[in-house]
Design a protein around this motif. Structure first.
Motif, PDB file in Angstrom:
ATOM      1  N   VAL A  19      42.180  33.378   9.083  1.00  0.00           N
ATOM      2  CA  VAL A  19      40.815  33.333   9.406  1.00  0.00           C
ATOM      3  C   VAL A  19      41.290  34.421  10.429  1.00  0.00           C
ATOM      4  CG1 VAL A  19      38.742  32.425  10.794  1.00  0.00           C
ATOM      5  CG2 VAL A  19      40.355  30.555   9.139  1.00  0.00           C
ATOM      6  N   MET A  20      41.629  34.371  11.676  1.00  0.00           N
ATOM      7  CA  MET A  20      41.219  35.278  12.891  1.00  0.00           C
ATOM      8  C   MET A  20      41.699  36.571  12.510  1.00  0.00           C
ATOM      9  SD  MET A  20      39.374  33.651  14.780  1.00  0.00           S
ATOM     10  CE  MET A  20      39.153  34.565  15.780  1.00  0.00           C
ATOM     11  N   MET A  68      32.043  34.626  11.648  1.00  0.00           N
ATOM     12  CA  MET A  68      32.517  34.022  12.897  1.00  0.00           C
ATOM     13  C   MET A  68      31.402  32.532  12.974  1.00  0.00           C
ATOM     14  SD  MET A  68      35.314  32.871  13.811  1.00  0.00           S
ATOM     15  CE  MET A  68      35.306  31.158  15.276  1.00  0.00           C
ATOM     16  N   ASN A  69      30.391  33.422  13.588  1.00  0.00           N
ATOM     17  CA  ASN A  69      29.236  32.362  13.781  1.00  0.00           C
ATOM     18  C   ASN A  69      28.788  31.754  12.766  1.00  0.00           C
ATOM     19  OD1 ASN A  69      28.369  33.510  16.479  1.00  0.00           O
ATOM     20  ND2 ASN A  69      27.722  35.189  14.998  1.00  0.00           N
ATOM     21  N   SER A  70      28.896  31.816  11.298  1.00  0.00           N
ATOM     22  CA  SER A  70      28.130  31.091  10.594  1.00  0.00           C
ATOM     23  C   SER A  70      29.920  29.667  10.252  1.00  0.00           C
ATOM     24  CB  SER A  70      28.759  31.627   9.407  1.00  0.00           C
ATOM     25  OG  SER A  70      28.697  30.954   7.617  1.00  0.00           O
ATOM     26  N   ILE A  71      31.760  30.069  10.756  1.00  0.00           N
ATOM     27  CA  ILE A  71      32.191  29.258  10.620  1.00  0.00           C
ATOM     28  C   ILE A  71      31.677  27.642  11.842  1.00  0.00           C
ATOM     29  CG2 ILE A  71      34.623  28.798  11.440  1.00  0.00           C
ATOM     30  CD1 ILE A  71      34.799  31.727   9.879  1.00  0.00           C
ATOM     31  N   ASN A  72      30.989  28.442  13.267  1.00  0.00           N
ATOM     32  CA  ASN A  72      30.639  27.825  13.902  1.00  0.00           C
ATOM     33  C   ASN A  72      30.009  26.747  13.871  1.00  0.00           C
ATOM     34  OD1 ASN A  72      33.638  29.321  15.711  1.00  0.00           O
ATOM     35  ND2 ASN A  72      31.710  30.443  17.319  1.00  0.00           N
ATOM     36  N   HIS A 114      29.318  25.816  10.839  1.00  0.00           N
ATOM     37  CA  HIS A 114      29.292  25.100   9.626  1.00  0.00           C
ATOM     38  C   HIS A 114      30.885  23.434  10.464  1.00  0.00           C
ATOM     39  CE1 HIS A 114      27.168  26.327   6.372  1.00  0.00           C
ATOM     40  NE2 HIS A 114      27.540  27.456   6.714  1.00  0.00           N
ATOM     41  N   ILE A 115      31.326  24.717  11.325  1.00  0.00           N
ATOM     42  CA  ILE A 115      32.741  23.059  11.382  1.00  0.00           C
ATOM     43  C   ILE A 115      32.063  22.016  12.283  1.00  0.00           C
ATOM     44  CG2 ILE A 115      33.051  24.245  14.227  1.00  0.00           C
ATOM     45  CD1 ILE A 115      35.931  24.087  12.798  1.00  0.00           C
ATOM     46  N   LEU A 116      31.169  22.158  12.556  1.00  0.00           N
ATOM     47  CA  LEU A 116      29.911  20.732  13.218  1.00  0.00           C
ATOM     48  C   LEU A 116      29.387  20.223  12.402  1.00  0.00           C
ATOM     49  CD1 LEU A 116      28.768  22.774  16.366  1.00  0.00           C
ATOM     50  CD2 LEU A 116      30.367  21.681  16.237  1.00  0.00           C
ATOM     51  N   ASN A 117      30.741  19.832  11.815  1.00  0.00           N
ATOM     52  CA  ASN A 117      30.001  18.128  10.306  1.00  0.00           C
ATOM     53  C   ASN A 117      30.237  17.672  10.795  1.00  0.00           C
ATOM     54  OD1 ASN A 117      32.871  18.229   8.721  1.00  0.00           O
ATOM     55  ND2 ASN A 117      32.342  20.512   8.958  1.00  0.00           N
ATOM     56  N   PRO A 118      30.669  16.300  10.288  1.00  0.00           N
ATOM     57  CA  PRO A 118      30.609  15.111  10.548  1.00  0.00           C
ATOM     58  C   PRO A 118      31.939  14.542  10.708  1.00  0.00           C
ATOM     59  CG  PRO A 118      28.925  14.496   9.280  1.00  0.00           C
ATOM     60  CD  PRO A 118      28.931  15.987   9.686  1.00  0.00           C
ATOM     61  N   ASN A 150      32.503  30.766  22.210  1.00  0.00           N
ATOM     62  CA  ASN A 150      31.604  31.009  20.479  1.00  0.00           C
ATOM     63  C   ASN A 150      30.262  31.239  20.927  1.00  0.00           C
ATOM     64  OD1 ASN A 150      34.342  30.556  19.542  1.00  0.00           O
ATOM     65  ND2 ASN A 150      33.801  28.630  19.282  1.00  0.00           N
ATOM     66  N   ASN A 151      29.539  29.888  22.117  1.00  0.00           N
ATOM     67  CA  ASN A 151      27.933  30.285  22.550  1.00  0.00           C
ATOM     68  C   ASN A 151      27.583  31.632  22.449  1.00  0.00           C
ATOM     69  OD1 ASN A 151      27.785  27.553  21.725  1.00  0.00           O
ATOM     70  ND2 ASN A 151      28.218  26.529  23.652  1.00  0.00           N
ATOM     71  N   ALA A 152      28.507  32.383  23.385  1.00  0.00           N
ATOM     72  CA  ALA A 152      27.910  33.709  23.839  1.00  0.00           C
ATOM     73  C   ALA A 152      28.544  34.860  22.880  1.00  0.00           C
ATOM     74  CB  ALA A 152      28.982  34.303  24.888  1.00  0.00           C
ATOM     75  N   LEU A 153      29.300  34.702  21.253  1.00  0.00           N
ATOM     76  CA  LEU A 153      29.586  35.581  20.430  1.00  0.00           C
ATOM     77  C   LEU A 153      27.909  35.246  20.075  1.00  0.00           C
ATOM     78  CD1 LEU A 153      30.873  36.820  19.258  1.00  0.00           C
ATOM     79  CD2 LEU A 153      31.862  34.585  17.695  1.00  0.00           C
ATOM     80  N   ALA A 154      27.231  33.767  19.503  1.00  0.00           N
ATOM     81  CA  ALA A 154      26.146  33.083  19.508  1.00  0.00           C
ATOM     82  C   ALA A 154      25.158  34.416  19.704  1.00  0.00           C
ATOM     83  CB  ALA A 154      25.939  32.168  18.831  1.00  0.00           C
ATOM     84  N   ALA A 155      25.147  34.671  21.146  1.00  0.00           N
ATOM     85  CA  ALA A 155      23.605  34.866  21.117  1.00  0.00           C
ATOM     86  C   ALA A 155      24.158  36.782  21.552  1.00  0.00           C
ATOM     87  CB  ALA A 155      23.546  34.759  23.019  1.00  0.00           C
ATOM     88  N   VAL A 156      24.737  37.898  20.926  1.00  0.00           N
ATOM     89  CA  VAL A 156      24.699  38.628  20.684  1.00  0.00           C
ATOM     90  C   VAL A 156      24.498  39.546  19.946  1.00  0.00           C
ATOM     91  CG1 VAL A 156      26.811  38.802  22.435  1.00  0.00           C
ATOM     92  CG2 VAL A 156      27.206  38.994  20.209  1.00  0.00           C
ATOM     93  N   ASP A 157      23.899  40.071  20.056  1.00  0.00           N
ATOM     94  CA  ASP A 157      23.398  40.963  18.556  1.00  0.00           C
ATOM     95  C   ASP A 157      24.004  41.992  18.244  1.00  0.00           C
ATOM     96  OD1 ASP A 157      22.438  43.086  17.163  1.00  0.00           O
ATOM     97  OD2 ASP A 157      20.985  43.924  18.665  1.00  0.00           O
ATOM     98  N   ALA A 158      24.937  41.270  16.613  1.00  0.00           N
ATOM     99  CA  ALA A 158      25.980  42.064  15.844  1.00  0.00           C
ATOM    100  C   ALA A 158      26.176  43.105  15.931  1.00  0.00           C
ATOM    101  CB  ALA A 158      26.051  41.013  14.912  1.00  0.00           C
TER     102      ALA A 158
END
Length: 159
Positions: free
Chosen positions: A31-32, A47-51, A53-57, A111-119
């Motif tokens: 993956v990486m 990667m943001n999408s993976i992060n 979707h991985i938070l699933n039950p 992961n949280n920091a990545l979600a906050a950047v302007d891609a």
């Protein structure tokens, strides 16, 4: 009674920790590397999408369930009379520190920091390179610690 609980906790831990090891191994080996080959905006978006979707039950059950079952091994193994206590306890500690703590202290904040950047920005592209250079080695730690934990607990379980 404590022996049955400890035995069940050990079996659940071995299975759950093995699943975690496989997931982290897949990220390490495939993956990486695929994300690294993408232009920064696409790599970040994926990667943001993976992060998300991985938070699933199912994942949360396996990841948190493994940590909980490892704690149960720590609490019960010294008193269960089943043998292999040191191996099982060592495996539980290795998973809890090398996987659970590393995930919470390193990988999730990144992961949280990545979600906050302007891609699409230069800053986003620069952070993507920093992210890859830090996140990947810490994922190696999670892979190795999960695999080591499985081996240690399995060695203790067969004693």
């Amino acid at each position: 009674m404590i022996g049955k609980i400890s035995q069940l906790a050990t079996i659940i831990s071995i299975a759950g920790v093995a699943l975690n090891a496989g997931l982290f191994f897949a990220f390490d080996t495939t993956v990486m590397k695929a994300l690294r080959d993408q232009p920064a905006p696409q790599g970040i978006a994926t990667m943001n999408s993976i992060n998300v979707h991985i938070l699933n039950p199912v994942f949360l059950l396996v990841f948190t369930g493994s940590a909980i079952s490892c704690v149960a091994v720590l609490v019960t193994a010294p008193f269960d009379g089943l043998g292999g206590t040191a191996w099982r306890v060592a495996g539980a500690i290795v998973f809890l520190i090398g996987t659970s703590v590393v995930t919470g202290a390193v990988n999730v904040p990144m992961n949280n920091a990545l979600a906050a950047v302007d891609a699409a920005s230069a800053e986003g592209a620069a952070y993507w390179q920093t992210y890859l250079s830090r996140w990947v080695p810490w994922n190696h730690v999670r892979t190795v610690s999960s695999l080591a934990a499985v081996i240690l607990m399995a060695l203790g379980f067969r004693r």
